[in-house]
Write a protein that holds these residues in place. Sequence first.
Motif, PDB file in Angstrom:
ATOM      1  N   ASP A   1       6.155  -0.137  -1.373  1.00 16.91           N
ATOM      2  CA  ASP A   1       5.938   0.993  -2.268  1.00 16.91           C
ATOM      3  C   ASP A   1       6.383   0.571  -3.664  1.00 16.91           C
ATOM      4  O   ASP A   1       7.516   0.124  -3.861  1.00 16.91           O
ATOM      5  CB  ASP A   1       6.740   2.216  -1.796  1.00 16.91           C
ATOM      6  CG  ASP A   1       6.460   3.445  -2.647  1.00 16.91           C
ATOM      7  OD1 ASP A   1       5.396   4.050  -2.474  1.00 16.91           O
ATOM      8  OD2 ASP A   1       7.314   3.777  -3.492  1.00 16.91           O
ATOM      9  N   LEU A   2       5.489   0.714  -4.623  1.00 18.50           N
ATOM     10  CA  LEU A   2       5.768   0.308  -6.000  1.00 18.50           C
ATOM     11  C   LEU A   2       5.328   1.427  -6.931  1.00 18.50           C
ATOM     12  O   LEU A   2       4.194   1.910  -6.824  1.00 18.50           O
ATOM     13  CB  LEU A   2       5.017  -0.988  -6.333  1.00 18.50           C
ATOM     14  CG  LEU A   2       5.169  -1.543  -7.751  1.00 18.50           C
ATOM     15  CD1 LEU A   2       6.597  -1.999  -7.998  1.00 18.50           C
ATOM     16  CD2 LEU A   2       4.199  -2.704  -7.949  1.00 18.50           C
TER      17      LEU A   2
ATOM     18  N   GLY B   1       1.734   4.852  -8.996  1.00 19.36           N
ATOM     19  CA  GLY B   1       2.257   3.991  -7.948  1.00 19.36           C
ATOM     20  C   GLY B   1       1.216   3.579  -6.939  1.00 19.36           C
ATOM     21  O   GLY B   1       0.069   4.042  -6.962  1.00 19.36           O
ATOM     22  N   THR B   2       1.632   2.713  -6.047  1.00 20.81           N
ATOM     23  CA  THR B   2       0.771   2.255  -4.966  1.00 20.81           C
ATOM     24  C   THR B   2       1.617   2.055  -3.719  1.00 20.81           C
ATOM     25  O   THR B   2       2.812   1.723  -3.810  1.00 20.81           O
ATOM     26  CB  THR B   2       0.054   0.945  -5.332  1.00 20.81           C
ATOM     27  OG1 THR B   2      -0.828   0.561  -4.271  1.00 20.81           O
ATOM     28  CG2 THR B   2       1.057  -0.178  -5.568  1.00 20.81           C
ATOM     29  N   THR B   3       1.024   2.286  -2.571  1.00 18.74           N
ATOM     30  CA  THR B   3       1.702   2.114  -1.286  1.00 18.74           C
ATOM     31  C   THR B   3       0.800   1.343  -0.347  1.00 18.74           C
ATOM     32  O   THR B   3      -0.387   1.669  -0.203  1.00 18.74           O
ATOM     33  CB  THR B   3       2.050   3.474  -0.649  1.00 18.74           C
ATOM     34  OG1 THR B   3       2.854   4.234  -1.560  1.00 18.74           O
ATOM     35  CG2 THR B   3       2.809   3.283   0.650  1.00 18.74           C
ATOM     36  N   LEU B   4       1.356   0.331   0.283  1.00 16.45           N
ATOM     37  CA  LEU B   4       0.642  -0.437   1.294  1.00 16.45           C
ATOM     38  C   LEU B   4       1.471  -0.386   2.565  1.00 16.45           C
ATOM     39  O   LEU B   4       2.682  -0.656   2.533  1.00 16.45           O
ATOM     40  CB  LEU B   4       0.435  -1.889   0.868  1.00 16.45           C
ATOM     41  CG  LEU B   4      -0.407  -2.160  -0.385  1.00 16.45           C
ATOM     42  CD1 LEU B   4       0.470  -2.091  -1.636  1.00 16.45           C
ATOM     43  CD2 LEU B   4      -1.073  -3.527  -0.308  1.00 16.45           C
ATOM     44  N   ALA B   5       0.859  -0.051   3.674  1.00 20.52           N
ATOM     45  CA  ALA B   5       1.578   0.049   4.942  1.00 20.52           C
ATOM     46  C   ALA B   5       0.719  -0.475   6.068  1.00 20.52           C
ATOM     47  O   ALA B   5      -0.501  -0.264   6.090  1.00 20.52           O
ATOM     48  CB  ALA B   5       1.984   1.503   5.213  1.00 20.52           C
ATOM     49  N   ARG B   6       1.382  -1.135   7.009  1.00 17.74           N
ATOM     50  CA  ARG B   6       0.655  -1.739   8.126  1.00 17.74           C
ATOM     51  C   ARG B   6       1.503  -1.625   9.389  1.00 17.74           C
ATOM     52  O   ARG B   6       2.691  -1.946   9.384  1.00 17.74           O
ATOM     53  CB  ARG B   6       0.370  -3.203   7.832  1.00 17.74           C
ATOM     54  CG  ARG B   6      -0.251  -3.969   8.978  1.00 17.74           C
ATOM     55  CD  ARG B   6      -0.471  -5.418   8.579  1.00 17.74           C
ATOM     56  NE  ARG B   6      -1.020  -6.204   9.670  1.00 17.74           N
ATOM     57  CZ  ARG B   6      -1.299  -7.505   9.596  1.00 17.74           C
ATOM     58  NH1 ARG B   6      -1.099  -8.140   8.464  1.00 17.74           N
ATOM     59  NH2 ARG B   6      -1.773  -8.147  10.631  1.00 17.74           N
ATOM     60  N   THR B   7       0.901  -1.147  10.468  1.00 16.47           N
ATOM     61  CA  THR B   7       1.570  -1.031  11.749  1.00 16.47           C
ATOM     62  C   THR B   7       0.766  -1.779  12.808  1.00 16.47           C
ATOM     63  O   THR B   7      -0.459  -1.622  12.898  1.00 16.47           O
ATOM     64  CB  THR B   7       1.720   0.438  12.184  1.00 16.47           C
ATOM     65  OG1 THR B   7       2.545   1.123  11.241  1.00 16.47           O
ATOM     66  CG2 THR B   7       2.368   0.539  13.557  1.00 16.47           C
TER      67      THR B   7
END
Length: 835
Positions: free
Chosen positions: A477-478, A496-502
């Motif tokens: 998260d930035l 901002g930007t959010t990258l998430a991986r599961t």
Amino acid sequence: MLHRLPGHGLARKPIVRALQAALLAMPVGVAVLPAVAMAQGTAASARQYAIEAGPLDKTLTRFGREAGILIAVDPTLTQGLQSTGLQGSYTVEAGLSALLAGHRLEAVHGASGGYRLRRTETASGVAAADDAGAGSGEGGVMLAPVTVSAAGLRDGVTDGTGSYTSDYSSTATRLGLSPRETPQSISIITSQQMQDQGLTQLADVVKQTPGLTISQSGNLGSDSSPIYSRGFAVENYQIDGVPQLNSNYNSLFQSADMAIYDHVEVVRGATGLMNGLGSPAATINLVRKKPTPGFQASASVEGGSWDYRRAEADVSTPFNKSGTVRGRFVAAYQENNSYIERLHERREIFYGVVEADLTPRTLATVGFSWQSFDLTGHARSGLPLFFADGGTTSWARSKSAGADWAYSYRANQTFFGSLEHRFTNGWKIKGTLSHDRNTFDEVLGYAGGGYPNRATGAGVNLWASRWMGKPEQTSLDLYATGPFQLFGRTHELVVGTTLARTVFDAPTFGAWSFDGWNSSVPNIYTWDGRTPAAPYNPQQGNYDFFEQTVSAYATARLRPTDSLSVLLGTRITSWKNDTTQSYLDGSASENSNRAERGKITPYVGIVYDISKNFSAYASYTSIFKPQSNRDVSGAFLDPLVGNGYEAGTKASFFDGALNASAAVYLVKQDNLAVAIPGMLAPDGSQAYYGASGAKTKGFEVEMSGQLATNWQASAGFSRNVSSDRDGKPLNTTVPEDTFKLFTTYRIAAIGNGLTVGGGLRWQSRIYAENQGPQRVRFTQGSYTIVDLMARYPITRKVAVTLNLYNLFDKTYYTSTGSAFYGAPRSFRLGVTASY
């Protein structure tokens, strides 16, 4: 034979044994000495102030907020002191000197940029008065400094404030706003409230949060206890504002222990701006504890009903003389039986975080946490509600549906780090990277099937299965936030930007029926949970799961006038989910590949300050959730879209020490999957179409904070009515009306200061249709639960706390699906000490 994961069960690793021994052997006598959060703030230039006369701590609070600095105010230094206020143009240093003039106090500028108070001279009379009145704070323990800060510099830390409210939250928009400035309903369960009520688990917090309910059908270590808000299940969780992504098994978060968290923020309604996808119910944001500038240590031991025992230790310390490097470490151990026979619970928690001021304006943070939650004798539901003849059963509340061999094990291991820099122009940029490793292993065996014969006890059968997995999430998260000038006025912006991986690869097992296994319970009246034994249930295949989101967001808070704020925001989200179900017997694999690209989530909010204390607001926001239902062509339906409309009024008194709100709302779901009678998708499954579907409308009233000196309270009433597209009632197993109240008052005249408190939880009836062998309606009527507490400081550093739960021993069902009862009357007695 069933095999548990390494470290599960009675076997203990040396480090676990050592931690347990250390916690249980720790010297007793310690009350929490709350934390102080210091941040940077400088101001060499003069500015205009118009601060009215009043208590010194309040005028310092106001000055710190307007000057944009942090001031650590020790109530033992300011108690009873008055200020003439501040009128005119002052620098920070000159303003502090003017406010403190005549009080033998001075403000010391610390290395981290904040200010703390200290005496300029020593007088025996004053010192004696301080000792005699050490009183002071919650629990009779001398209060540590309280953080006072300006919007934009605050972090919302509640530990040490002694308050039931906070003047800072960023969960709804990422902007650091007070509850009054946020155009959505928000509740903050503070550190003090969690301590007073003994809220050690997230489920405890949810039960005390206005507008939230748990439909608990079984023990908490499963997926049968969903949390509801505004008629929909809560699916969105955050930790320190970073979304937790796991569409496949989000009930993992429900068993979180609160030892490592400072407070919990709950934003009700759709929250797509900060989450991207999920339900329009609410977002629960767990905010971790932070290191304090100075050394502090606390520990506690607690015992109670059903062999309950818990120990906690919390240490925060600077690692150098200047305090630019500091850390905090928390450990907890809990073990207990239950009012339900055979059920045994064990929790182990460790948390460590280190902060370093790399420069006066740059902060680096790294941390680690570990939590495990182990249940044996676990049941996913209660016993049957009906006899075979159609009559309702009446079991003892201690009667368990769990097989002796059933268990649930959960663990979470998190590594996180962040880097934050504040620029001289008021802007801040922050990046957070975290990696979570979760584990769940649940062997199901519960007597929830069939209907018993009233005379013989025969007719009940076990449901059995197993599911397990080790999902891992990596998220980044930035964001950047700060002021900007437009048309001669100052506004705020966050981008901002959010990258998430599961990902996880989980074994799959058989469910419910097995060759050669008889699931019948011979006599439920005499059942001891041992027969039938666990079925032979070897691995049958593998389930591969991959989920990813990439999103960007922006929110602007425009200030056309001093009284009007307009919040405009949007989030663009791309989502991908790939799953593969494979089989060990050679059967064809089943694959699913879904994606959504460029989904836009809007946000609009307006806040108008009617007066110094009151404001009115309105907002619109949405959220979406991908669906697995298919239409007649075989294509997946468009995502389910939740739209939230809300309007209301908010109030803030005593410089934010008391907050209140009243809201009306409407939540609608579009693209709701509706079955097309007689139509199948190409793969043979039921075909659906998307329609404007469910909706919930209602209102909420809430109040939290300080009503008067030594008097804290939290109260909230919620009403929500849900219906489907045809106007028929929806989610009748969730109460339409709830009322929650808890309050404490410190009686300074009794010894070292006795704090007493109490509260109640009331909910309206719930019901379910077509229940039992005769398909009748089952209803749990409205009920009220009353709790009490008391805390007495034996010395300035040692306090004893007593909590009584369900004082009148009310018997009630917690859901309408099985005979699962709420906990009977119980108590907890604890001793805390601090240094």
